[in-house]
Scaffold this motif. Structure first.
Motif, PDB file in Angstrom:
ATOM      1  N   PHE A 202       0.611  -1.533   0.016  1.00 20.09           N
ATOM      2  CA  PHE A 202       0.087  -0.065  -0.018  1.00 20.09           C
ATOM      3  C   PHE A 202       0.805   1.585   0.102  1.00 20.09           C
ATOM      4  CE2 PHE A 202      -3.347  -2.721   2.192  1.00 20.09           C
ATOM      5  CZ  PHE A 202      -4.251  -2.700   1.024  1.00 20.09           C
ATOM      6  N   SER A 203       1.711   0.942   0.401  1.00 21.84           N
ATOM      7  CA  SER A 203       2.755   2.323   0.745  1.00 21.84           C
ATOM      8  C   SER A 203       3.394   3.122  -0.996  1.00 21.84           C
ATOM      9  CB  SER A 203       4.511   2.150   1.317  1.00 21.84           C
ATOM     10  OG  SER A 203       4.227   1.218   1.332  1.00 21.84           O
ATOM     11  N   ALA A 204       3.509   2.283  -1.944  1.00 23.96           N
ATOM     12  CA  ALA A 204       3.655   2.415  -2.804  1.00 23.96           C
ATOM     13  C   ALA A 204       2.450   3.675  -3.726  1.00 23.96           C
ATOM     14  CB  ALA A 204       3.802   0.945  -4.666  1.00 23.96           C
ATOM     15  N   GLY A 205       1.512   4.194  -2.489  1.00 26.02           N
ATOM     16  CA  GLY A 205       0.627   4.542  -3.433  1.00 26.02           C
ATOM     17  C   GLY A 205      -0.008   4.516  -4.505  1.00 26.02           C
ATOM     18  N   LEU A 206      -0.324   5.564  -4.882  1.00 29.97           N
ATOM     19  CA  LEU A 206      -1.157   5.330  -6.434  1.00 29.97           C
ATOM     20  C   LEU A 206      -0.170   4.540  -7.709  1.00 29.97           C
ATOM     21  CD1 LEU A 206      -3.381   8.433  -6.413  1.00 29.97           C
ATOM     22  CD2 LEU A 206      -4.292   6.001  -6.236  1.00 29.97           C
ATOM     23  N   TYR A 207      -0.383   3.980  -8.505  1.00 29.51           N
ATOM     24  CA  TYR A 207       0.170   3.395  -9.927  1.00 29.51           C
ATOM     25  C   TYR A 207      -1.016   3.624 -10.651  1.00 29.51           C
ATOM     26  CZ  TYR A 207      -1.524  -0.989  -6.749  1.00 29.51           C
ATOM     27  OH  TYR A 207      -2.648  -1.479  -5.890  1.00 29.51           O
ATOM     28  N   ARG A 208      -0.092   3.198 -11.968  1.00 29.58           N
ATOM     29  CA  ARG A 208      -0.767   3.253 -13.372  1.00 29.58           C
ATOM     30  C   ARG A 208      -1.680   1.744 -13.855  1.00 29.58           C
ATOM     31  NH1 ARG A 208       2.826   5.496 -17.729  1.00 29.58           N
ATOM     32  NH2 ARG A 208       0.572   5.723 -18.653  1.00 29.58           N
ATOM     33  N   LEU A 209      -1.623   0.647 -13.314  1.00 37.13           N
ATOM     34  CA  LEU A 209      -2.320  -0.561 -12.822  1.00 37.13           C
ATOM     35  C   LEU A 209      -3.377  -0.595 -11.924  1.00 37.13           C
ATOM     36  CD1 LEU A 209       0.237  -2.772 -14.638  1.00 37.13           C
ATOM     37  CD2 LEU A 209      -0.947  -2.004 -16.323  1.00 37.13           C
ATOM     38  N   ALA A 210      -3.503   0.364 -11.303  1.00 31.93           N
ATOM     39  CA  ALA A 210      -4.509   0.091  -9.788  1.00 31.93           C
ATOM     40  C   ALA A 210      -5.696  -0.510 -10.131  1.00 31.93           C
ATOM     41  CB  ALA A 210      -4.623   1.925  -9.364  1.00 31.93           C
ATOM     42  N   TYR A 250       3.768  -2.490 -16.056  1.00 33.72           N
ATOM     43  CA  TYR A 250       4.573  -2.980 -15.350  1.00 33.72           C
ATOM     44  C   TYR A 250       5.574  -3.350 -14.602  1.00 33.72           C
ATOM     45  CZ  TYR A 250       4.788  -8.140 -13.959  1.00 33.72           C
ATOM     46  OH  TYR A 250       5.085  -9.294 -13.838  1.00 33.72           O
ATOM     47  N   ASP A 251       6.049  -2.609 -15.629  1.00 33.65           N
ATOM     48  CA  ASP A 251       7.769  -1.975 -15.568  1.00 33.65           C
ATOM     49  C   ASP A 251       7.450  -1.291 -14.055  1.00 33.65           C
ATOM     50  OD1 ASP A 251       8.786  -3.784 -16.951  1.00 33.65           O
ATOM     51  OD2 ASP A 251       9.660  -2.446 -18.208  1.00 33.65           O
ATOM     52  N   ALA A 252       6.958  -0.175 -14.803  1.00 33.24           N
ATOM     53  CA  ALA A 252       7.150   1.080 -13.281  1.00 33.24           C
ATOM     54  C   ALA A 252       6.651  -0.166 -11.611  1.00 33.24           C
ATOM     55  CB  ALA A 252       6.033   2.006 -13.734  1.00 33.24           C
ATOM     56  N   VAL A 253       4.798  -0.839 -11.760  1.00 34.84           N
ATOM     57  CA  VAL A 253       4.971  -1.548 -10.899  1.00 34.84           C
ATOM     58  C   VAL A 253       5.964  -2.477 -10.578  1.00 34.84           C
ATOM     59  CG1 VAL A 253       2.814  -3.146  -9.844  1.00 34.84           C
ATOM     60  CG2 VAL A 253       2.373  -0.806 -11.892  1.00 34.84           C
ATOM     61  N   GLN A 256       7.887  -0.449  -8.239  1.00 40.30           N
ATOM     62  CA  GLN A 256       7.705   0.092  -6.970  1.00 40.30           C
ATOM     63  C   GLN A 256       7.621  -1.430  -6.033  1.00 40.30           C
ATOM     64  OE1 GLN A 256       4.372   1.986  -8.762  1.00 40.30           O
ATOM     65  NE2 GLN A 256       4.587   3.886  -7.215  1.00 40.30           N
ATOM     66  N   ALA A 257       7.687  -2.617  -6.673  1.00 37.75           N
ATOM     67  CA  ALA A 257       7.324  -3.667  -5.532  1.00 37.75           C
ATOM     68  C   ALA A 257       8.218  -3.778  -4.678  1.00 37.75           C
ATOM     69  CB  ALA A 257       6.571  -4.731  -6.251  1.00 37.75           C
ATOM     70  N   LEU A 258       8.096  -4.560  -3.891  1.00 29.50           N
ATOM     71  CA  LEU A 258       8.910  -5.243  -2.854  1.00 29.50           C
ATOM     72  C   LEU A 258       9.814  -6.766  -3.330  1.00 29.50           C
ATOM     73  CD1 LEU A 258       6.890  -6.302   0.543  1.00 29.50           C
ATOM     74  CD2 LEU A 258       7.726  -4.253  -0.096  1.00 29.50           C
ATOM     75  N   SER A 259      10.983  -6.091  -3.030  1.00 29.51           N
ATOM     76  CA  SER A 259      11.923  -7.164  -4.029  1.00 29.51           C
ATOM     77  C   SER A 259      11.793  -9.262  -3.351  1.00 29.51           C
ATOM     78  CB  SER A 259      13.418  -7.093  -2.867  1.00 29.51           C
ATOM     79  OG  SER A 259      13.228  -7.648  -1.778  1.00 29.51           O
ATOM     80  N   PRO A 260      11.460 -10.060  -3.959  1.00 31.84           N
ATOM     81  CA  PRO A 260      11.172 -11.032  -3.923  1.00 31.84           C
ATOM     82  C   PRO A 260      11.271 -11.215  -2.472  1.00 31.84           C
ATOM     83  CG  PRO A 260      12.020 -11.159  -6.160  1.00 31.84           C
ATOM     84  CD  PRO A 260      12.824  -9.782  -5.218  1.00 31.84           C
ATOM     85  N   GLY A 261      12.867 -11.518  -1.470  1.00 33.18           N
ATOM     86  CA  GLY A 261      13.051 -11.601  -0.510  1.00 33.18           C
ATOM     87  C   GLY A 261      11.855 -11.115   0.384  1.00 33.18           C
TER      88      GLY A 261
END
Length: 280
Positions: A202-210, A250-253, A256-261
């Motif tokens: 959620f901390s990523a905020g708004l994004y283009r594939l919402a 998708y690349d922008a999202v 913003q995502a957490l790393s796999p770890g």
């Protein structure tokens, strides 16, 4: 008694074949849907949906139709074929399924529910039940969905990346034990070398594939296609410019995502029922 037509040719699409046979038999007997309802006791809307291919009905109603039309066993045989058909999907989704099986890599963004390739049987059951599936049709749909998971277990399995909105994890199943099993399954599949799972917090905020669940498939010849869907419809996208634009989103999202770890730690926190603090 009318001549029985061989179950060949058109039965390559069993669900459509079954609906077509129902329409032809009613037309040849010159009865309306309401007359059929009066004779057999089921609501006329059920017969209308069966003739449109929207539902298969149950074995009792199919046997009653066989008796009424004087076609002993024909409709029941077609019903069984339609029920066992693993491609009971809309046309675009049917084609997407074929392309998915051919893909050399897959990317997915999940905004509302876990992707089918990562679902347990009980998660799929709850989700499909909410969509209106019941009885034997529900079981057929569950089997069809779970059969797709074999893609990830094959020796030459394609790489698969799933970016999953935190909202998906904040919407647990009704049964806590089944939800726990689903999260464990997600960690297990995510540990495979060909599978990458990332959480978009959620901390990523708004994004283009919402508001869009979307798949990208890279095909053997190098072309990439997209499939976007929501609760009401799905759209197969093949135009290069549109696919490239969606890929940039998708690349922008992904950035913003957490790393796999960190995503794995996030899921483990949910399993342990401890606070999941995501990086800001």
């Amino acid at each position: 008694m009318p001549n029985r037509r061989a179950v060949t040719g058109r039965s390559r699409e069993p669900r459509r074949r079954f609906a077509q046979e129902l329409r032809q038999l009613r037309s040849s007997h010159k009865v309306t849907l309401r007359q059929l309802s009066d004779r057999l006791g089921w609501d006329y809307s059920l017969f209308a949906k069966m003739e449109k291919g929207e539902t298969l009905g149950g074995p009792e109603v199919v046997e009653a139709l066989d008796a009424f039309y004087g076609t002993p066993g024909l409709l029941l045989a077609l019903w069984e074929l339609a029920l066992s058909d693993k491609t009971q999907f809309k046309e675009q989704y049917r084609r997407y399924m074929q392309l998915e099986a051919e893909a050399v890599s897959l990317w997915h963004y999940a905004v509302s529910v876990l992707p089918g390739l990562l679902q347990t049987r009980e998660y799929a059951r709850e989700l499909l039940s909410l969509g209106g599936w019941t009885g034997s049709e529900l079981e057929a749909q569950i089997d069809a969905r779970l059969s797709r998971r074999a893609i990830l277990a094959e020796p030459d399995a394609p790489p698969f990346r799933a970016i999953i909105s935190e909202a998906v994890f904040r919407t647990p199943m009704a049964n806590a034990q089944e939800w726990h099993a689903q999260l464990c399954h997600l960690l297990e599949v995510g540990s495979q070398s060909n599978v990458t799972v990332q959480v978009l917090p959620f901390s990523a905020g708004l994004y283009r594939l919402a508001s869009t669940d979307i798949w990208f498939l890279r095909l053997p010849e190098g072309k990439t296609i997209a499939y976007a869907e929501n609760e009401a419809r799905g759209e197969l996208i093949e135009q290069s410019e549109t696919v490239e634009s969606l890929q940039r989103r998708y690349d922008a999202v992904r950035d913003q995502a957490l790393s796999p770890g960190d995503s794995r730690k996030f899921i483990q926190c949910l399993l342990e029922e401890t606070p999941c603090i995501t990086p800001t």
